[in-house]
Design an enzyme around this catalytic site. Structure first.
Site, short mmCIF file in Angstrom:
data_model
loop_
_atom_site.label_atom_id
_atom_site.label_comp_id
_atom_site.label_asym_id
_atom_site.label_seq_id
_atom_site.Cartn_x
_atom_site.Cartn_y
_atom_site.Cartn_z
N HIS A 79 -0.30 9.90 -6.50
CA HIS A 79 0.02 9.09 -7.69
C HIS A 79 -1.11 9.12 -8.73
O HIS A 79 -0.85 9.37 -9.91
CB HIS A 79 0.30 7.63 -7.29
CG HIS A 79 1.62 7.45 -6.59
ND1 HIS A 79 2.13 6.22 -6.25
CD2 HIS A 79 2.55 8.35 -6.15
CE1 HIS A 79 3.30 6.35 -5.65
NE2 HIS A 79 3.56 7.64 -5.56
N LYS A 97 6.28 2.49 -6.24
CA LYS A 97 5.40 1.61 -5.49
C LYS A 97 4.93 2.33 -4.24
O LYS A 97 5.65 3.24 -3.81
CB LYS A 97 6.08 0.30 -5.12
CG LYS A 97 7.52 0.39 -4.63
CD LYS A 97 7.88 1.18 -3.40
CE LYS A 97 7.27 0.80 -2.08
NZ LYS A 97 7.78 1.66 -0.97
N ARG A 166 3.42 9.06 5.34
CA ARG A 166 3.47 7.59 5.49
C ARG A 166 2.77 7.11 6.76
O ARG A 166 2.42 5.93 6.85
CB ARG A 166 4.93 7.14 5.61
CG ARG A 166 5.59 6.81 4.32
CD ARG A 166 6.92 6.14 4.60
NE ARG A 166 7.60 5.84 3.38
CZ ARG A 166 8.27 6.73 2.66
NH1 ARG A 166 8.36 7.97 3.08
NH2 ARG A 166 8.85 6.37 1.54
#
Ligand SMILES: NC(=O)c1ccc[n+]([C@@H]2O[C@H](COP(=O)([O-])OP(=O)(O)OC[C@H]3O[C@@H](n4cnc5c(N)ncnc54)[C@H](O)[C@@H]3O)[C@@H](O)[C@H]2O)c1
Length: 347
Positions: A79, A97, A166
């Protein structure tokens, strides 16, 4: 209505599944180009949605003059560099997010966008769910009284997968709590209009053995004294988890089941108690009115894209600001800290 011209960075996951389909429905959006580190994914998504071009690097997409705004839905560790590149290319940015790997990174992202004069919104799209909007309206009307307690659960089954970003907190910023629990943190504050003041959490990995939390629980005290309990896990089977969202006030409650999802739906039950009857030592619980509020379901991703577009065009819009998203992340980061120190944090 003016149409904004969109580019998508990180096109193969949630972008393909939900956000680009929402963009296709949005009145004020047009998809121009897509980029994914996986060139095949970029090509596939380009064909699927009729985009003009597919890239495997963001520089080529950002060099296009016919793109006004980018949606960034890459893994979290990408990001910050991608926002820096997009802000320097003077593109407005809708960022998924959590904003960055850390609160410090997210603040840097927000500051750079402000400095470069580009608009930044964050993808907590669950705020647009018709039931979440309805619950906010009911609570703000005072119908269930002063909020004293809330609960939220958001979980899924996520066993160890080799190479899954993740599952490595160094590139995701955190596990179940950062990925899923953060939606409950955002929604409970949004729906009640309250703000968290104190946080204590537990987070660890007891089932799958990767370094990101597969089990977490957070207790918040809000600025009116209300208590909030949130749990987020990667180790409860999808069908076993009911993902309730609950609000309790001095005059009633709202209990939502199945609204924490990517498709609008679920059930909501509003219970209002007749407090004029006074204290009931027998606790008979018969003095209540229970109803199911009516709403019209839509598409949260369409509303997210339309609202961000309106914001860019200077029209009235509801967006999720970087300041709100940074505060959500601060809560999660603080909860992780308290899980190590055992000491509650004043936010
Ligand atoms: N709001 C929501 O509904 C929602 C749901 C899921 C994920 N997310 C968020 O979206 C982001 C992406 O999650 P996901 O589930 O789509 O992940 P994913 O792993 O399923 O997909 C990510 C995509 O990004 C690509 N990618 C990898 N490195 C890249 C790079 N450097 N540049 C561009 N593309 C790259 C991958 O090839 C893949 O196609 C995360 O921030 C996540 O938290 C939001």
């Amino acid at each position: 209505m003016s149409k904004l011209r969109w580019g998508v960075i990180g096109a193969g996951g949630i972008a393909d599944r939900r956000t680009i389909p929402g963009m296709m429905l949005a009145d004020n959006a047009e998809l121009i180009a897509v980029m994914d580190a996986n060139k095949e994914a970029a090509e596939r998504v380009k064909e699927k949605y009729g985009a003009l071009a597919a890239y495997d690097n963001e520089a080529d997409l950002l060099a296009r003059d016919d793109i006004d705004v980018v949606y960034i839905a890459s893994p979290v560790f990408c990001h910050k560099p991608q926002v820096i590149a997009a802000a320097n290319a003077k593109k407005h940015i809708l960022l998924e997010k959590p904003m960055g790997l850390t609160v410090a990174d997210s603040q840097e992202i927000a500051d750079l966008c402000k400095k470069n004069g580009v608009k930044l919104g964050i993808g907590f799209m669950m705020r647009y769910h018709a039931y979440h909007q309805k619950m906010k309206e009911i609570i703000q009307s005072g119908r269930i009284g002063e909020i004293v307690s809330c609960r939220g659960q958001f979980t899924c089954w996520y066993p160890k997968i080799e190479g899954a970003w993740r599952q490595d907190k160094t590139i995701s910023g955190g596990g179940a709590l950062m990925d899923m629990g953060i939606h409950c943190i955002d929604l409970i504050q949004y729906i009640t209009g309250l703000k968290a003041e104190k946080v204590f959490g537990f987070a660890d990995n007891g089932t799958f053995g990767y370094n990101a939390d597969d089990s977490s629980a957070v207790l918040l005290q809000m600025n009116n004294g209300a208590k909030v309990f949130i749990d987020a896990s990667f180790n409860i089977p999808d069908l076993a988890a009911k993902c309730f969202l609950e609000f309790y006030g001095t005059k009633g409650s709202i209990i939502a089941n199945g609204t924490l999802a990517q498709v609008e739906g679920g059930n909501v039950q509003l219970t209002v108690s007749d407090d004029s009857l006074g204290y009931d030592a027998a606790q008979n619980r018969v003095d209540t009115i229970t109803e199911t509020p009516e709403v019209e379901f839509g598409n949260m991703y369409q509303k997210e894209i339309e609202n961000f577009g309106k914001y860019i065009l200077g029209e009235e819009a509801e967006i999720i600001t970087p300041e709100e998203a940074i505060f959500n992340q601060k809560i999660v980061e603080s909860a992780y800290k308290t899980a190590e120190t055992g000491v509650c944090i004043n936010l």
